[in-house]
Design a protein around this motif. Structure first.
Motif, mmCIF file in Angstrom:
data_model
loop_
_atom_site.group_PDB
_atom_site.id
_atom_site.type_symbol
_atom_site.label_atom_id
_atom_site.label_comp_id
_atom_site.label_asym_id
_atom_site.label_seq_id
_atom_site.Cartn_x
_atom_site.Cartn_y
_atom_site.Cartn_z
ATOM 1 N N ALA A 211 -38.457 2.154 -95.773
ATOM 2 C CA ALA A 211 -37.829 3.301 -96.431
ATOM 3 C C ALA A 211 -38.498 4.622 -96.064
ATOM 4 N N ARG A 212 -39.749 4.565 -95.635
ATOM 5 C CA ARG A 212 -40.480 5.781 -95.293
ATOM 6 C C ARG A 212 -39.829 6.508 -94.117
ATOM 7 N N THR A 230 -43.351 7.591 -100.017
ATOM 8 C CA THR A 230 -44.557 7.527 -99.194
ATOM 9 C C THR A 230 -45.614 6.711 -99.924
ATOM 10 N N PHE A 231 -46.807 6.653 -99.357
ATOM 11 C CA PHE A 231 -47.889 5.855 -99.931
ATOM 12 C C PHE A 231 -48.391 6.456 -101.238
ATOM 13 N N HIS A 232 -48.854 5.600 -102.132
ATOM 14 C CA HIS A 232 -49.468 6.068 -103.370
ATOM 15 C C HIS A 232 -50.824 6.684 -103.031
ATOM 16 N N PRO A 233 -51.250 7.735 -103.764
ATOM 17 C CA PRO A 233 -52.570 8.319 -103.500
ATOM 18 C C PRO A 233 -53.705 7.311 -103.497
ATOM 19 N N ARG A 234 -53.637 6.277 -104.338
ATOM 20 C CA ARG A 234 -54.728 5.291 -104.354
ATOM 21 C C ARG A 234 -54.823 4.554 -103.008
ATOM 22 N N GLN A 245 -49.576 9.556 -91.465
ATOM 23 C CA GLN A 245 -48.232 9.032 -91.695
ATOM 24 C C GLN A 245 -47.623 9.627 -92.966
ATOM 25 N N ALA A 246 -48.452 9.783 -94.002
ATOM 26 C CA ALA A 246 -47.960 10.365 -95.249
ATOM 27 C C ALA A 246 -47.491 11.795 -95.035
ATOM 28 N N MET A 252 -40.292 15.528 -94.586
ATOM 29 C CA MET A 252 -38.877 15.389 -94.937
ATOM 30 C C MET A 252 -38.494 16.405 -96.001
ATOM 31 N N LEU A 253 -39.415 16.695 -96.907
ATOM 32 C CA LEU A 253 -39.160 17.688 -97.949
ATOM 33 C C LEU A 253 -39.251 19.105 -97.392
#
Length: 260
Positions: A211-212, A230-234, A245-246, A252-253
């Motif tokens: 989905a990313r 995207t990935f969670h901050p943790r 990658q994040a 996209m935004l």
């Protein structure tokens, strides 16, 4: 300096800060940058409501609870203000009864960007609200890098309490998803930023890695709300190499400015 120039300078500064926090130096230096020791953002991630101090619990100390009985959606809060109050007061809402303390959402209705994760980290449980701790610091830099101060966003999670296992129970996912859709209806955001695989699977029905990098949509009451995941901050804190990658996901935004 014109308003546009001022905004451009602030955005460039935020992006630079993001890369500093991301540890960009690992691409060119012998040793990775310890971005967690970077200068504290000038804007506090979120002004805490009323901070409570709790000892960090062990997993075994968090009470185990039986799966929650389905809650009648007619009893769910009908405003953002009531949502925040009900969660803080321990109302029997989806995700609010896994045991231990609660980390309530932060934000107001009609935010342009609604950020959705899976469940609170220990720092957030201790503080009593989402966006606290090291994950919150990183998230504040993420939102600043895309021109959205964290205080202008609505930050929420599928669960406001933390299960003893550290994972959302599979049997609870449908009700947690339904309640999150209800929250989206209350907040009425322009765009969703979905963090992590659990939230991505629940709201988009897709694996995070597939989905990313794409602009997707969450359907709600006959309408579609644009979404980026995207990935969670943790995850980014545990694996700084993923920050490049994040950043591509967040673009996209930036590319779709009309979404913001």
């Amino acid at each position: 300096m014109s308003l546009n120039s001022t905004l451009a300078v602030k955005t460039a500064s935020a992006v630079t800060k993001w890369w500093e926090m991301a540890g960009l130096g690992y691409l060119v230096e012998d040793e990775p940058v310890n971005w967690l020791e970077a200068e504290k953002p000038k804007e506090a991630p979120i002004a805490p409501p009323k901070t409570q101090t709790h000892a960090r619990p062990n997993i075994s100390d968090i009470p185990k609870t039986a799966p929650a009985a389905p809650v009648d959606p007619a009893s769910w809060p009908q405003s953002v203000e009531q949502l925040l109050a009900d969660i803080e007061n321990g109302a029997p809402l989806p995700g609010n009864q896994f045991g231990g303390n609660r980390a309530k959402p932060v934000g107001a209705a009609n935010c342009e960007l609604m950020i959705i994760s899976d469940l609170p980290d220990f720092d957030e449980i201790e503080a009593g609200f989402l966006g606290a701790g090291e994950s919150g610091k990183l998230l504040a830099n993420v939102t600043a890098a895309i021109g959205q101060g964290i205080n202008r966003c609505f930050l929420t999670a599928l669960a406001s309490t933390r299960p003893a296992s550290g994972d959302l129970p599979e049997e609870e996912i449908p009700q947690l998803t339904a309640f999150m859709m209800h929250q989206i209806g209350l907040v009425k955001p322009k765009t969703l930023l979905i963090l992590g695989s659990a939230a991505c699977s629940a709201l988009l029905g897709a694996e995070l890695m597939s989905a990313r990098g794409s602009l997707l949509f969450v359907k709600h009451n006959g309408q579609k709300v644009s979404a980026v995941t995207t990935f969670h901050p943790r995850t980014l804190m545990a694996r700084p190499v993923l920050k490049a990658q994040a950043w591509r996901d967040l673009q996209m935004l930036l590319i779709n400015k009309d979404l913001m």
